[in-house]
Structures are given as structure tokens and as C-alpha cells.
Design a protein around this motif. Structure first.
Motif: not given
Ligand code: AMP
Ligand code: MG
Length: 331
Positions: A295-299, A122-125, A17-23, A26-27
Motif C-alpha cells: 500500500i505504501a509502495w503504490l502510494g 521488488t522483483l528484478e526484471n 514503511i517503504i523507501k522509493n529509490n528511483n522506482g 526498499e521495504v
């Protein structure tokens, strides 16, 4: 947006389950159960039965751990392919049931594209990497070009993880053999010549596998064989990755897939990156292996960029190619 993702392409069943915080990703939770056959390789039907037995409990566990309620979930996504038919169907069926029950939209995603997006999310830069994706079944070098993720090089026969596991099985190491081969390789001293086969930008591993098994029957030390397998296969992978970076003029490299846990592989790719003045990225281990969070993130990325699917569009595709996906969520 909160998205629940179901991953079930092969031997693992994962819920994230992830939260999409403006791109930014957050897992909130990422749980997994891995099917381990008692002997032999993965039997697709048995793996699927394993997934079916565990999926409901895993969904509940994932929701519990994420500290959200079922009613907070905005979207359900699942791995639509590529992978083993029975496993994919099990994950897709669960996703459809959940989507209909929660009355929330559903999106099927490409598993390989999910590996690259989770690194970026998830990785900065890490914004535009060449991905060296090394897992059990898949081995591909992927990068974004003209609206799609293109495969610059890939295995022509078996995946690198599969090659390691097959060798391990034949010499009695048990499944999965990759981590055991890594440990044995640390004690290897003698390099044994193995076929290094790069064809264009593609790679083949089965000749090397046969040659390695022949060394074993001739009585060469297992440590030396493991060392030689790693040095040869990882060099070939690093070479193709470097060529893709040179060709695309990208200066970031990202690892993904279960074999990315291997320190020797990481070191080789990192050294190559350093020598080119490029940045090296590797997601945390739980996001490198097959997992529901990616999978959640890409969705969520697809949904936010306007993708919608009806239940009728959610048929699985065992041969879903990375470059079949129209990448609508980035420019
Ligand atoms: P995946 O298919 O992405 O879930 O990754 C599973 C594969 O990763 C299996 O083939 C494992 O043998 C391999 N693997 C896991 N850890 C390591 C490691 N430390 N070194 C090499 N291979 C590994
Ligand atoms: Mg994978």
C-alpha cells in the motif's frame, strides 16, 4: 521518498514503511496482525474492532523497525478498497489522523493494484506481468492494457481462498484452511471428479465447494478430496491466466495473494510459464499476503506521478474496481 502504508481491507491489519529509490522499492518494515475468529467466518465489525485495537501499536512497531522517525515520513497511504466496509473505515480513519498529525499528504490506493505493483517494485526484471491474484476474498487475473489494469478474468462468486476456507471450516480444519488443505493434498492419491467451471474467462467455485462437501459426507478420504480440490481449482486458474497471457502477448506472470503461498499452485503456473517461454515471478511471502508495504509502495508511485488527495477525497469504496484506477505512473 519514505511512505507509510496502512492495509485494512479484510482480516489483516498491516503497516509498512517503504523507501522509493528511483522506482525501486526498499521495504523498511512490514508488520501485520491477523484477526482469527474463534469459530465461523470473518465478521466485518469484529475484524474492524480487532484492527482498531491493534493499529496504534502496529504503527509504532513499524516505525521502530524501519529505523526512521515519524518526521522522516513523507506520505501516508491506505487501502481505499475493495474490502469490508468497517475494516476499510478503520484503516482510513487511522490514515487521516496520521496524515493530519504529521502534516503530510495522504493517498488512498486500490488494494488489487497494490498487489501487482509490489511485485514489479521488488522483483528484478518483473516489468509487465499478468498477475494471478489469489486471496481470500479476491480472485482475479489482471494485466495492464491501454492506461489501466484490466481484469481479464475473475471469480463470479467466492474467492479461491474463501472456497478453501469454507470447505475447511465445514470439515473441521479451522481457519485459515488453505495451508492445511495443502498438507492433506500431498497425501491424496485418488482424483475425484469436481465441476470445472470456466465461463468465458471467469471462474466459479461454489458448485465445486458443494460437490467437495458431498464427497466428504459420503465418506471419501479427506486427503483425496483436498488433492482433487487443488488440482481442479488451480488448473482452472492456470488456464485463465494462460489465456490472458496469450491474449495480451505478455511473457511474464506474477502471483499475488495469500493462496500464492501454495506450492502446487506455484508449480502449475510455473510449468505453464515455462512451456510458453515466459518468466514466472512470486514476491516473498510477506509481500504476497495483504500487507502495508504494498500500500505504501503504490502510494509513493501515485504521489510521484502527481496524484494528490484532500481529506474529502479519502472516502472508502467497498467496490473499488481494479480498472477504475487511472494508471498515471507508467506508460
Ligand atoms: P489473503 O486474503 O491474501 O490475505 O490470503 C488469505 C488466504 O490465503 C486464506 O484464504 C488462506 O486459506 C489462504 N492460504 C494461505 N496459505 C495457503 C496455502 N499454503 N495454500 C492455500 N491457501 C493458502
Ligand atoms: Mg489481498
Amino acid at each position: 521518498m519514505i511512505c507509510l502504508g496502512i492495509e485494512g481491507t479484510a482480516h489483516s491489519i498491516g503497516i509498512g514503511i517503504i523507501k522509493n529509490n528511483n522506482g525501486k522499492c526498499e521495504v523498511l518494515s512490514n508488520v501485520i496482525k491477523i484477526y482469527r475468529p474463534e469459530k465461523g467466518g470473518i465478521h466485518p465489525r469484529e475484524a474492524a474492532n480487532h484492527h482498531a485495537e491493534n493499529i496504534a501499536d502496529l504503527i509504532n512497531e513499524s516505525v521502530d523497525k524501519s529505523k526512521v522517525d515519524f518526521s522522516d515520513i513523507d506520505l501516508v497511504s491506505f487501502s481505499q478498497g475493495p474490502g469490508l466496509g468497517p475494516c476499510l473505515r478503520t484503516a482510513a480513519t487511522a490514515a487521516r489522523a496520521l496524515s493530519l498529525t504529521l502534516k503530510k499528504p495522504i493517498i488512498g490506493v486500490n488494494h488489487c493494484v497494490a498487489h501487482i505493483e509490489i511485485g514489479k517494485g521488488t522483483l528484478e526484471n518483473c516489468t509487465d506481468p499478468v498477475l494471478l491474484y489469489t486471496s481470500g476474498a479476491n480472485t482475479q487475473v489482471i494485466a495492464f492494457a491501454e492506461g489501466r489494469y484490466r481484469v481479464f478474468g475473475e471469480t463470479l462468486d467466492i474467492g479461491i481462498g474463501n472456497c478453501l476456507d469454507k470447505f475447511g471450516r465445514n470439515v473441521g480444519l479451522g481457519f485459515p484452511s488453505g495451508p492445511k488443505i495443502e498438507q492433506l493434498a500431498l497425501k491424496g492419491k485418488k482424483y475425484l471428479e469436481l465441476p470445472y467451471s470456466i465461463k468465458g474467462m471467469d471462474i466459479a467455485f461454489s458448485g465445486l465447494l458443494t460437490a467437495a462437501e458431498q464427497y466428504f459426507s459420503k465418506g471419501e478420504k479427506l486427503e483425496d478430496i483436498c488433492y482433487s480440490i487443488q488440482e481442479t481449482t488451480f488448473s482452472a486458474l492456470t488456464e485463465v491466466t494462460e489465456r490472458a497471457m496469450a491474449h495480451t502477448e505478455k511473457n511474464q506472470v506474477l502471483l499475488g495473494g495469500g493462496v500464492a503461498a501454495n506450492k502446487r499452485l506455484r508449480d502449475m503456473v510455473q510449468t505453464m510459464a515455462k512451456e510458453r517461454g515466459a518468466s514466472f515471478y512470486v514476491p516473498t511471502k510477506d509481500l504476497c499476503i495483504d500487507n502495508g508495504a504494498m500500500i505504501a509502495w503504490l502510494g509513493s508511485l501515485m504521489h510521484n506521478s502527481g496524484t494528490r488527495m484532500k481529506i474529502e477525497d479519502t472516502n472508502i469504496d467497498q467496490r473499488f474496481r481494479t480498472d477504475m484506477v487511472d494508471v498515471t505512473w507508467r506508460d
